[in-house]
Design a protein around this motif. Sequence first.
Motif, PDB file in Angstrom:
ATOM      1  N   TYR A 239      -5.563 -15.688  -9.909  1.00 46.53           N
ATOM      2  CA  TYR A 239      -7.464 -15.660  -9.403  1.00 46.53           C
ATOM      3  C   TYR A 239      -6.670 -14.686  -8.422  1.00 46.53           C
ATOM      4  CZ  TYR A 239     -10.299 -18.302 -11.630  1.00 46.53           C
ATOM      5  OH  TYR A 239     -10.667 -19.219 -13.101  1.00 46.53           O
ATOM      6  N   VAL A 240      -5.116 -13.712  -7.391  1.00 49.42           N
ATOM      7  CA  VAL A 240      -4.967 -12.464  -6.932  1.00 49.42           C
ATOM      8  C   VAL A 240      -5.110 -12.339  -7.782  1.00 49.42           C
ATOM      9  CG1 VAL A 240      -3.779 -12.368  -5.347  1.00 49.42           C
ATOM     10  CG2 VAL A 240      -4.327 -14.510  -5.177  1.00 49.42           C
ATOM     11  N   ALA A 241      -4.514 -12.477  -9.438  1.00 49.84           N
ATOM     12  CA  ALA A 241      -4.566 -10.898 -10.011  1.00 49.84           C
ATOM     13  C   ALA A 241      -5.207 -10.370 -10.509  1.00 49.84           C
ATOM     14  CB  ALA A 241      -2.711 -11.768 -11.021  1.00 49.84           C
ATOM     15  N   ILE A 242      -6.372 -11.533 -10.817  1.00 49.78           N
ATOM     16  CA  ILE A 242      -7.635 -11.135 -11.340  1.00 49.78           C
ATOM     17  C   ILE A 242      -8.317  -9.849 -10.734  1.00 49.78           C
ATOM     18  CG2 ILE A 242      -9.904 -11.851 -12.765  1.00 49.78           C
ATOM     19  CD1 ILE A 242      -7.873 -13.947 -13.301  1.00 49.78           C
ATOM     20  N   CYS A 243      -8.490 -10.425  -9.075  1.00 45.97           N
ATOM     21  CA  CYS A 243      -9.250 -10.027  -7.929  1.00 45.97           C
ATOM     22  C   CYS A 243      -8.545  -8.700  -7.361  1.00 45.97           C
ATOM     23  CB  CYS A 243     -10.338 -11.058  -6.790  1.00 45.97           C
ATOM     24  SG  CYS A 243     -11.155 -12.426  -7.781  1.00 45.97           S
ATOM     25  N   LEU A 244      -7.176  -8.629  -7.802  1.00 41.24           N
ATOM     26  CA  LEU A 244      -6.915  -7.909  -6.930  1.00 41.24           C
ATOM     27  C   LEU A 244      -7.148  -5.596  -6.855  1.00 41.24           C
ATOM     28  CD1 LEU A 244      -4.613  -6.889  -4.620  1.00 41.24           C
ATOM     29  CD2 LEU A 244      -2.452  -7.375  -6.369  1.00 41.24           C
ATOM     30  N   PRO A 245      -7.088  -6.000  -8.552  1.00 37.28           N
ATOM     31  CA  PRO A 245      -8.153  -4.625  -8.933  1.00 37.28           C
ATOM     32  C   PRO A 245      -9.361  -4.191  -8.110  1.00 37.28           C
ATOM     33  CG  PRO A 245      -6.975  -5.987 -10.915  1.00 37.28           C
ATOM     34  CD  PRO A 245      -7.180  -6.540  -9.698  1.00 37.28           C
ATOM     35  N   THR A 246     -10.127  -4.873  -8.121  1.00 38.71           N
ATOM     36  CA  THR A 246     -11.825  -5.084  -7.031  1.00 38.71           C
ATOM     37  C   THR A 246     -11.757  -4.656  -5.704  1.00 38.71           C
ATOM     38  OG1 THR A 246     -12.714  -6.250  -9.068  1.00 38.71           O
ATOM     39  CG2 THR A 246     -13.615  -6.267  -7.160  1.00 38.71           C
ATOM     40  N   CYS A 247     -10.412  -5.697  -5.659  1.00 40.02           N
ATOM     41  CA  CYS A 247     -10.309  -6.075  -4.137  1.00 40.02           C
ATOM     42  C   CYS A 247      -9.565  -4.194  -4.035  1.00 40.02           C
ATOM     43  CB  CYS A 247      -9.701  -6.714  -3.306  1.00 40.02           C
ATOM     44  SG  CYS A 247      -9.185  -6.684  -1.664  1.00 40.02           S
ATOM     45  N   VAL A 248      -8.293  -3.645  -4.727  1.00 41.03           N
ATOM     46  CA  VAL A 248      -7.916  -2.470  -4.195  1.00 41.03           C
ATOM     47  C   VAL A 248      -8.868  -0.712  -4.129  1.00 41.03           C
ATOM     48  CG1 VAL A 248      -5.971  -0.478  -4.698  1.00 41.03           C
ATOM     49  CG2 VAL A 248      -5.921  -3.154  -4.441  1.00 41.03           C
ATOM     50  N   LEU A 249      -9.790  -1.255  -4.996  1.00 39.65           N
ATOM     51  CA  LEU A 249     -10.468  -0.144  -5.201  1.00 39.65           C
ATOM     52  C   LEU A 249     -11.666  -0.192  -4.369  1.00 39.65           C
ATOM     53  CD1 LEU A 249     -10.863  -0.357  -8.955  1.00 39.65           C
ATOM     54  CD2 LEU A 249      -9.684   1.591  -8.086  1.00 39.65           C
ATOM     55  N   ILE A 250     -12.773  -1.566  -4.212  1.00 41.18           N
ATOM     56  CA  ILE A 250     -13.693  -0.986  -2.968  1.00 41.18           C
ATOM     57  C   ILE A 250     -12.922  -0.394  -1.527  1.00 41.18           C
ATOM     58  CG2 ILE A 250     -14.817  -2.084  -2.148  1.00 41.18           C
ATOM     59  CD1 ILE A 250     -15.826  -4.196  -4.095  1.00 41.18           C
ATOM     60  N   LEU A 251     -11.763  -1.249  -1.793  1.00 43.63           N
ATOM     61  CA  LEU A 251     -11.251  -1.256   0.184  1.00 43.63           C
ATOM     62  C   LEU A 251      -9.992   0.297   0.912  1.00 43.63           C
ATOM     63  CD1 LEU A 251      -9.130  -3.882   0.840  1.00 43.63           C
ATOM     64  CD2 LEU A 251     -11.615  -3.834   1.945  1.00 43.63           C
ATOM     65  N   HIS A 252      -9.802   1.111  -0.601  1.00 42.33           N
ATOM     66  CA  HIS A 252      -9.273   1.805  -1.140  1.00 42.33           C
ATOM     67  C   HIS A 252     -10.187   3.237  -0.810  1.00 42.33           C
ATOM     68  CE1 HIS A 252      -8.400   5.321  -2.937  1.00 42.33           C
ATOM     69  NE2 HIS A 252      -7.280   5.711  -2.036  1.00 42.33           N
TER      70      HIS A 252
ATOM     71  N   GLY B 198     -15.407  -6.248   8.599  1.00 38.11           N
ATOM     72  CA  GLY B 198     -16.879  -5.930   7.204  1.00 38.11           C
ATOM     73  C   GLY B 198     -16.352  -5.622   6.210  1.00 38.11           C
ATOM     74  N   PRO B 199     -15.807  -4.685   5.863  1.00 32.72           N
ATOM     75  CA  PRO B 199     -16.053  -4.864   4.111  1.00 32.72           C
ATOM     76  C   PRO B 199     -14.663  -5.390   3.721  1.00 32.72           C
ATOM     77  CG  PRO B 199     -14.909  -2.376   5.328  1.00 32.72           C
ATOM     78  CD  PRO B 199     -15.472  -3.106   6.410  1.00 32.72           C
ATOM     79  N   ILE B 200     -13.864  -5.724   4.331  1.00 32.58           N
ATOM     80  CA  ILE B 200     -13.018  -7.498   3.809  1.00 32.58           C
ATOM     81  C   ILE B 200     -13.503  -8.472   3.649  1.00 32.58           C
ATOM     82  CG2 ILE B 200     -10.658  -8.800   5.127  1.00 32.58           C
ATOM     83  CD1 ILE B 200      -9.466  -6.751   6.125  1.00 32.58           C
TER      84      ILE B 200
ATOM     85  N   VAL C 188     -15.330  -7.933   0.816  1.00 32.95           N
ATOM     86  CA  VAL C 188     -14.756  -8.514  -0.707  1.00 32.95           C
ATOM     87  C   VAL C 188     -14.383  -9.505  -0.539  1.00 32.95           C
ATOM     88  CG1 VAL C 188     -12.589  -7.244  -1.305  1.00 32.95           C
ATOM     89  CG2 VAL C 188     -14.253  -5.574  -0.711  1.00 32.95           C
ATOM     90  N   GLY C 189     -14.312 -10.092   0.556  1.00 31.59           N
ATOM     91  CA  GLY C 189     -13.675 -11.249   0.182  1.00 31.59           C
ATOM     92  C   GLY C 189     -14.433 -12.042  -0.566  1.00 31.59           C
TER      93      GLY C 189
END
Length: 283
Positions: free
Chosen positions: A152-165, A200-202, A205-206
């Motif tokens: 699930y880390v690998a699956i959720c990582l793209p969304t996390c990176v895009l939002i935080l970026h 807040g953003p973290i 996203v979490g």
Amino acid sequence: MSRRRKVRATTTVAQFGAVAWSVLAAVPFVLIVLLAFKSSTDIYTNPLGVVGVDWNLQNFADAWNGPPGGQGFAVYLINSGVVAIIAIAGCLLVGAITAYFATLCSPRVRTVVIRGFLAATTLPLIMLLIPYYSAFNSLDLLSRPWATGVVYVAICLPTCVLILHSFYLGFPGELREAASLDGLGPVKTFVRIVLPLSKGPIVAVGMVNGFFVWGETQLAIVLLQDPESRTIPVGLLDFQGQFSANTGAIFAGLTMATIPLIALYLVFNRSIAKGVALGGVFR
């Protein structure tokens, strides 16, 4: 119409829309709770009724004890907690680091990195079931919640990176320059300056990824096959048989599974609001 009346009318419409949206969001949960107290007969014959209904508290006892041949709700809850904690912690750690340091790269490199993660979000989860199953079977990792959490880390990582970026792109460069003048390197600047201001953003996203992991069934049902390794949504499926189903217990289990999510939201909702506001100021 005066300007003040226009402002009031706009505010009224916005408030009405917010209330309507809140009601629509709350209706599914209210229905789940309502059905959790009904017998299987009333669920099918009178799903929306509240008068003349056979209220059945035994549904919660059945859900807690688990389906025949399965495990109790406490086991499913622990497994879901292990999977969610590993998935969220790993995703936020890797995602925040990747998203921030991507903003420090050249525009060409940053574009390549972001496009790669953007392309990853287009892959349907069903396409990954067979590769993941084959890999887990060969590595003897089937029915291990911690290993599923890593997936699930690998699956959720793209969304996390895009939002935080997107958030880090608007991060004030003056703060980084001030940290550099104080002798902080990029890593210490990220840890001491950027992360505290990204709370807040973290958190937001979490929670988004946590809601997905907590209720995901498609991948979990393939990788968690032993009854003692199943998460809540997979374990509740055992109440559904080929010829019969304990529907009330399923809704009762869903109600109990929702309580931790509501508690987390009530605890962190201020952090989310502050993060959204801070992001707006940065931009």
